[in-house]
Design an enzyme around this catalytic site. Structure first.
Site, PDB file in Angstrom:
ATOM      1  N   TYR A  56      35.449  21.299   8.482  1.00  0.00           N
ATOM      2  CA  TYR A  56      35.720  21.639   9.878  1.00  0.00           C
ATOM      3  C   TYR A  56      36.231  23.067   9.996  1.00  0.00           C
ATOM      4  CZ  TYR A  56      35.085  16.779  11.293  1.00  0.00           C
ATOM      5  OH  TYR A  56      34.551  15.541  11.548  1.00  0.00           O
ATOM      6  N   GLU A  57      35.992  23.667  11.163  1.00  0.00           N
ATOM      7  CA  GLU A  57      36.317  25.074  11.385  1.00  0.00           C
ATOM      8  C   GLU A  57      37.798  25.365  11.243  1.00  0.00           C
ATOM      9  OE1 GLU A  57      35.584  28.487  14.846  1.00  0.00           O
ATOM     10  OE2 GLU A  57      34.607  26.528  14.988  1.00  0.00           O
ATOM     11  N   SER A  58      38.634  24.375  11.410  1.00  0.00           N
ATOM     12  CA  SER A  58      40.081  24.577  11.275  1.00  0.00           C
ATOM     13  C   SER A  58      40.515  24.748   9.823  1.00  0.00           C
ATOM     14  CB  SER A  58      40.828  23.401  11.900  1.00  0.00           C
ATOM     15  OG  SER A  58      40.354  22.169  11.392  1.00  0.00           O
ATOM     16  N   GLY A  59      39.573  24.643   8.878  1.00  0.00           N
ATOM     17  CA  GLY A  59      39.893  24.866   7.475  1.00  0.00           C
ATOM     18  C   GLY A  59      39.949  23.611   6.635  1.00  0.00           C
ATOM     19  N   GLY A 136      32.875  30.303  15.872  1.00  0.00           N
ATOM     20  CA  GLY A 136      32.366  30.612  14.537  1.00  0.00           C
ATOM     21  C   GLY A 136      30.869  30.430  14.400  1.00  0.00           C
TER      22      GLY A 136
END
Length: 259
Positions: A56-59, A136
């Protein structure tokens, strides 16, 4: 796989989710967005690809949430995750390092070459609608080995000859403008009418599958360019009773994303 029991209604969201999840078979690492992509990767991990690694984009890498996340920053994503990275590390080493098999994106408009618009509808200076923008998506489109797009609406306003604005260029456009290409760009587009596919650079999207009850003529008429049709056109199998059960009772029983 058993067929859906007669009389069981299937929503458009359920259909899109099931079809997209099946297309993830054989992939390993998926960069997933929140929403319908979350449903699709969750279902794929329980059916077609149990070893799927979800990023996920949050890491969060190797996510195993106890229940469905409602936002990209939902703390449930961290529970049981294999790693949590800073965004510079995620984008700089994981994504730009070429470790993502499939990037899952959405868009407001798409053209025949897989270029995406998620910024504005209408002219940039005075748009009719202002959209969330890239986030992103540019990095995902440029660095994933391939990109899957899920479009809830399939009509000539979303499948267009020319984008109102190019948020995420595909490899052909990137090369033409002197950019670098790592992956194939958009290779699959799942819509309410069927599946469009392309192989990579210099190839345009073509109709490769229709859903049950949808005619080729209807898809072509609702596409803003002269859509080519694959010679081996297939009909997508209907969602099975088990796929629907998993979606409705285990993955999203609170109807966070199911409609």
């Amino acid at each position: 796989m058993t067929s859906v029991a007669e009389g069981v209604g299937v929503t458009a969201t359920e259909l899109l989710t099931v079809v997209a999840s099946r297309e993830l078979a054989g992939r390993h690492t998926v960069f997933a967005g929140i929403g319908l992509p979350t449903l699709a990767v969750s279902l794929a991990s329980m059916t077609t690809e149990p070893n799927l690694e979800i990023v996920y984009e949050s890491g969060v890498c190797g996510a195993h949430p106890s229940h469905l996340p409602e936002t990209i920053a939902d703390s449930v994503l961290i529970t049981g995750a294999e790693a949590v990275l800073s965004m510079p590390v995620l984008f700089g080493y994981v994504l730009q390092g070429g470790h993502i098999d499939v990037g899952f994106l959405g868009a407001a408009q798409i053209d025949r070459w897989g270029n995406l618009n998620s910024s504005v509808i209408g002219p940039w200076e005075q748009p009719k609608v202002r959209l969330p923008g890239s986030g992103g998506a540019v990095e995902v489109a440029a660095n994933s080995k391939e990109v899957f797009v899920v479009m809830r609406r399939h009509d000539a306003r979303t499948f267009v000859e020319s984008l109102d604005f190019c948020t995420s260029p595909g490899p052909d456009r990137a090369l033409a403008e002197g950019g670098r290409v790592r992956g194939a760009g958009v290779t699959k587009v799942v819509t309410e009418l069927g599946i469009l596919t392309r192989s990579g650079v210099h190839d345009e999207l073509k109709l490769s599958a229709v859903h049950e009850g949808v005619s080729v003529d209807h898809v072509v008429a609702n596409t803003g360019w002269d859509l080519k049709v694959a010679e081996d056109l297939r009909v997508t199998p209907a969602p099975t009773a088990e796929e629907l059960r998993l979606l409705r009772t285990e993955i999203d029983p609170r109807r966070v994303y199911l409609r």
